[in-house]
Design a protein around this motif. Sequence first.
Motif, short mmCIF file in Angstrom:
data_model
loop_
_atom_site.label_atom_id
_atom_site.label_comp_id
_atom_site.label_asym_id
_atom_site.label_seq_id
_atom_site.Cartn_x
_atom_site.Cartn_y
_atom_site.Cartn_z
N LYS A 193 28.16 62.76 68.01
CA LYS A 193 29.03 61.82 68.72
C LYS A 193 29.46 62.33 70.09
CE LYS A 193 33.34 63.15 66.36
NZ LYS A 193 34.46 62.63 65.54
N ASN A 194 29.55 63.65 70.25
CA ASN A 194 29.96 64.19 71.54
C ASN A 194 28.89 64.00 72.61
OD1 ASN A 194 32.45 65.00 70.53
ND2 ASN A 194 31.73 67.06 70.02
N GLN A 195 27.67 63.72 72.20
CA GLN A 195 26.58 63.49 73.15
C GLN A 195 26.39 62.01 73.44
OE1 GLN A 195 22.98 65.61 71.87
NE2 GLN A 195 24.26 66.96 70.63
N LEU A 196 27.16 61.15 72.78
CA LEU A 196 27.03 59.71 72.94
C LEU A 196 28.11 59.17 73.86
CD1 LEU A 196 26.54 58.80 69.16
CD2 LEU A 196 24.73 59.11 70.85
N ASN A 197 27.77 58.16 74.66
CA ASN A 197 28.81 57.49 75.45
C ASN A 197 29.54 56.47 74.58
OD1 ASN A 197 27.32 55.03 75.44
ND2 ASN A 197 26.18 55.64 77.28
N VAL A 198 30.52 55.81 75.15
CA VAL A 198 31.37 54.89 74.38
C VAL A 198 30.55 53.77 73.74
CG1 VAL A 198 33.26 53.23 74.52
CG2 VAL A 198 33.42 55.39 75.75
N GLU A 199 29.64 53.18 74.51
CA GLU A 199 28.83 52.09 74.00
C GLU A 199 27.90 52.56 72.89
OE1 GLU A 199 26.99 48.23 73.70
OE2 GLU A 199 28.96 49.03 74.25
N GLU A 200 27.30 53.73 73.06
CA GLU A 200 26.40 54.28 72.04
C GLU A 200 27.15 54.59 70.75
OE1 GLU A 200 23.31 56.33 75.25
OE2 GLU A 200 24.84 57.54 74.25
N LYS A 201 28.36 55.10 70.88
CA LYS A 201 29.18 55.36 69.69
C LYS A 201 29.46 54.07 68.94
CE LYS A 201 31.65 59.46 71.37
NZ LYS A 201 32.95 59.99 71.81
N ARG A 202 29.77 53.01 69.69
CA ARG A 202 30.07 51.72 69.07
C ARG A 202 28.85 51.20 68.31
NH1 ARG A 202 29.27 46.58 69.47
NH2 ARG A 202 27.83 46.83 71.22
N ILE A 203 27.68 51.34 68.92
CA ILE A 203 26.45 50.83 68.30
C ILE A 203 26.13 51.59 67.02
CG2 ILE A 203 23.94 50.69 68.60
CD1 ILE A 203 24.56 50.19 71.63
N ILE A 204 26.21 52.93 67.06
CA ILE A 204 25.90 53.74 65.88
C ILE A 204 26.95 53.49 64.78
CG2 ILE A 204 25.71 56.09 64.98
CD1 ILE A 204 23.32 55.24 66.62
#
Length: 285
Positions: free
Chosen positions: A230-241
Amino acid sequence: MKTKKNLVSIILNCYNGEKYLKEALLSVIAQTYKNWELIFLDNRSIDSSKNILNSFNNKKFKYFKTTRHLSLYSARNLAITKAKGEFISFIDSDDLWQKKKLETQLKLFRNSEVGVVYGNLFVKKKKTNKKYFNYNLKSGYIYKNLIRNYNIGILTAIIRKKILVKEKKLFNEKYNIIGDFDLFIRLSKNHNFQAVQHPVATYRIHSDNLSLKNRSQQVDEYKDWYKKNKNQLNVEEKRIILKKMINTEFICFKFEKNFTKTLIFFFKKKKYLKKIKNIAILICP
């Protein structure tokens, strides 16, 4: 004359796969591209899988047997170490390949920057056989697209072996269900992917599919993957996953046939699940 550089290593991990194995092997033999080897890893099968393999008497079939039963991704990693080809591909004992799969996909590797080629697939359930993706698959550096909409079936993929060996990007053996997802997400960060738009393989749905039998484990593995990445993901990517995880967990509860538990989870996570499809899943028996 074909050389070692043209060799494709086909990984087939087998554990009691006798039911569909002959069809899978026939689809390999039928390939129009002929410079391949089959790495058949027998994961301590107790059925007639080995006899079926031997009945073909094909010198391209390389048989190996594990000393103990391994997890799926441990077995795949072991099989890769036996491979001599420049390219690695995968077929399971219940999969099928289209005749021109290898021929079509290998042409795209003429571009030396291409690390992975994948394609569309058919999904076979009983007597029905349907094209799975009804949209154009993405090519190029597709990391963001895969995070948003993961759509790589490992049975369609061919990987340039050197990107696995040099970067040590083999399968994470901690996972039993989402190892494909983890590997291709990692590879897509730095490597060019090319897509074949038409189906190159057939995935067979049946009661023994590992991912269908272990939905709760799949949920746990997605949670573990999210925690580690999760620390490598941006806000949108976190939401999608996160949405993907919640949808998987919702389906898991539904398959447990516990309506009360499913209903409670739906209302707790309704901002992620408010879709007509999910409402239909909830109310259908």
